[in-house]
Design a protein around this motif. Structure first.
Motif, PDB file in Angstrom:
ATOM      1  N   GLU A 197       6.454 -31.612 -16.890  1.00 12.02           N
ATOM      2  CA  GLU A 197       7.513 -32.610 -16.766  1.00 12.02           C
ATOM      3  C   GLU A 197       7.501 -33.235 -15.376  1.00 12.02           C
ATOM      4  O   GLU A 197       7.698 -34.451 -15.219  1.00 12.02           O
ATOM      5  N   TYR A 200       4.668 -35.821 -15.082  1.00 13.92           N
ATOM      6  CA  TYR A 200       5.036 -37.015 -15.843  1.00 13.92           C
ATOM      7  C   TYR A 200       6.012 -37.871 -15.036  1.00 13.92           C
ATOM      8  O   TYR A 200       5.858 -39.103 -14.947  1.00 13.92           O
ATOM      9  N   THR A 204       5.281 -41.714 -13.498  1.00 11.31           N
ATOM     10  CA  THR A 204       6.089 -42.813 -14.015  1.00 11.31           C
ATOM     11  C   THR A 204       7.171 -43.266 -13.048  1.00 11.31           C
ATOM     12  O   THR A 204       7.905 -44.212 -13.336  1.00 11.31           O
ATOM     13  N   TYR A 222      -0.109 -39.732 -21.362  1.00 14.15           N
ATOM     14  CA  TYR A 222       1.189 -39.233 -20.910  1.00 14.15           C
ATOM     15  C   TYR A 222       1.716 -38.133 -21.828  1.00 14.15           C
ATOM     16  O   TYR A 222       2.344 -37.169 -21.367  1.00 14.15           O
ATOM     17  N   ARG A 226       2.503 -34.431 -20.451  1.00 17.81           N
ATOM     18  CA  ARG A 226       3.893 -33.982 -20.515  1.00 17.81           C
ATOM     19  C   ARG A 226       4.117 -32.810 -21.458  1.00 17.81           C
ATOM     20  O   ARG A 226       4.996 -31.962 -21.207  1.00 17.81           O
TER      21      ARG A 226
END
Length: 293
Positions: A197, A200, A204, A222, A226
């Motif tokens: 997490e 990710y 982003t 992704y 993730r």
């Protein structure tokens, strides 16, 4: 991208675990040389990963203002320790990252078509920088992941240890849906805090996503980053009540990637210097020159 192998058993064969270890002997959490280390890790993780803890940790890192590194330096730093949750290897993480990347590259050698996949294999564990860079304990960095804020499903690794998690006594978090709605999508779940997490969110975050890159990683990349450790979902079919259509469309990508992540660990150690130029070129194409952590 539609011609990628979709049969997990075929991936096991093509990754060729080798004569020293059969495919079914991977992901073994019942015995072995690393059993005590792995067991202790999961006790700490399952007991301490609560909803409030996950929220507080993401709050701590949400500004991505703690460190700035070029991608290769980040890879080296994040790969500088051995994963206590992994029963299959005692190698530092950087060697594992190259094993996954090279296994993918071997089966999908077309750089133009699958360069993004090769790079995903290399950086999928980049979030493990949490331990060597910021001193986070491994139990909130590595290992299988799961949602918090809802009932812990009894699948996967040492699920009995959830009996000691304080959220089990919470009137809402202990229910099937918890704070969520059916089919709300995995994107709307609060996951146990981990390198998955975290990476990710790093990639982003506006500080990184707004930087110019020649090419963009696709949504499949992704999902792999993730959710590759979300074994309860992609291996044991738990928490499927939260899936939406986008999750279902990308689930098989995560499953295939997880197989490469798993079965490549029996390969010989990759000569990093010999492949370094290839992966540095991919980093230059897909990643910012400097990444904010």
């Amino acid at each position: 991208m539609t011609d990628i192998i979709s049969d997990v058993s075929m991936v096991q064969t093509l990754c060729d675990p080798g004569e020293g270890k059969k495919a079914e002997e991977f992901y073994n959490h019942t015995d072995g040389e690393r059993f005590d280390t792995v067991k202790n890790f999961y006790f700490q993780q399952h007991v301490q990963q609560t909803y409030d803890f996950a929220i507080s940790k993401m709050k701590k890192y949400e500004d991505m203002d703690k460190l700035m590194l070029d991608p290769w330096s980040a890879l080296e730093l994040g790969g500088s320790f051995t994963d206590d949750s992994d029963p299959d290897t005692e190698l530092d993480q950087i060697y594992h990252s190259f094993q996954v990347a090279e296994a993918l590259r071997k089966l999908y050698p077309d750089e133009e078509k699958y360069g993004w996949l090769h790079l995903t294999g290399l950086i999928h564990d980049l979030g493990k920088i949490l331990t060597p860079a910021f001193g986070e304990p491994q139990w909130c960095n590595v290992g299988d992941t799961f949602p918090v804020g809802c009932m812990f499903e009894r699948v996967g690794v040492f699920p009995e240890y959830f009996d000691y998690n304080p959220d089990l006594k919470h009137p809402v978090y202990s229910t099937k849906l918890g704070i969520y709605e059916p089919k709300c999508g995995l994107n709307n779940l609060i996951m146990s805090f981990s390198h998955d997490e975290y990476l990710y969110k790093v990639l982003t975050h506006e500080k990184n996503a707004s930087q110019f890159t020649e090419k963009k990683l696709p949504i499949q990349s992704y999902y792999m980053i993730r959710y590759h450790s979300f074994f309860p979902w992609h291996k044991f079919e738990a928490y499927t009540c939260f899936e939406n259509e986008i999750d279902k469309e990308n689930k098989h990508w995560v499953q295939i990637f997880a197989s490469f992540d798993l079965y490549s660990k029996a390969h010989d150690i990759v000569d990093i210097e010999s492949v370094k130029p290839y992966y540095q070129n991919l980093m230059k194409q897909y990643l910012p020159a400097k990444i904010y952590f």
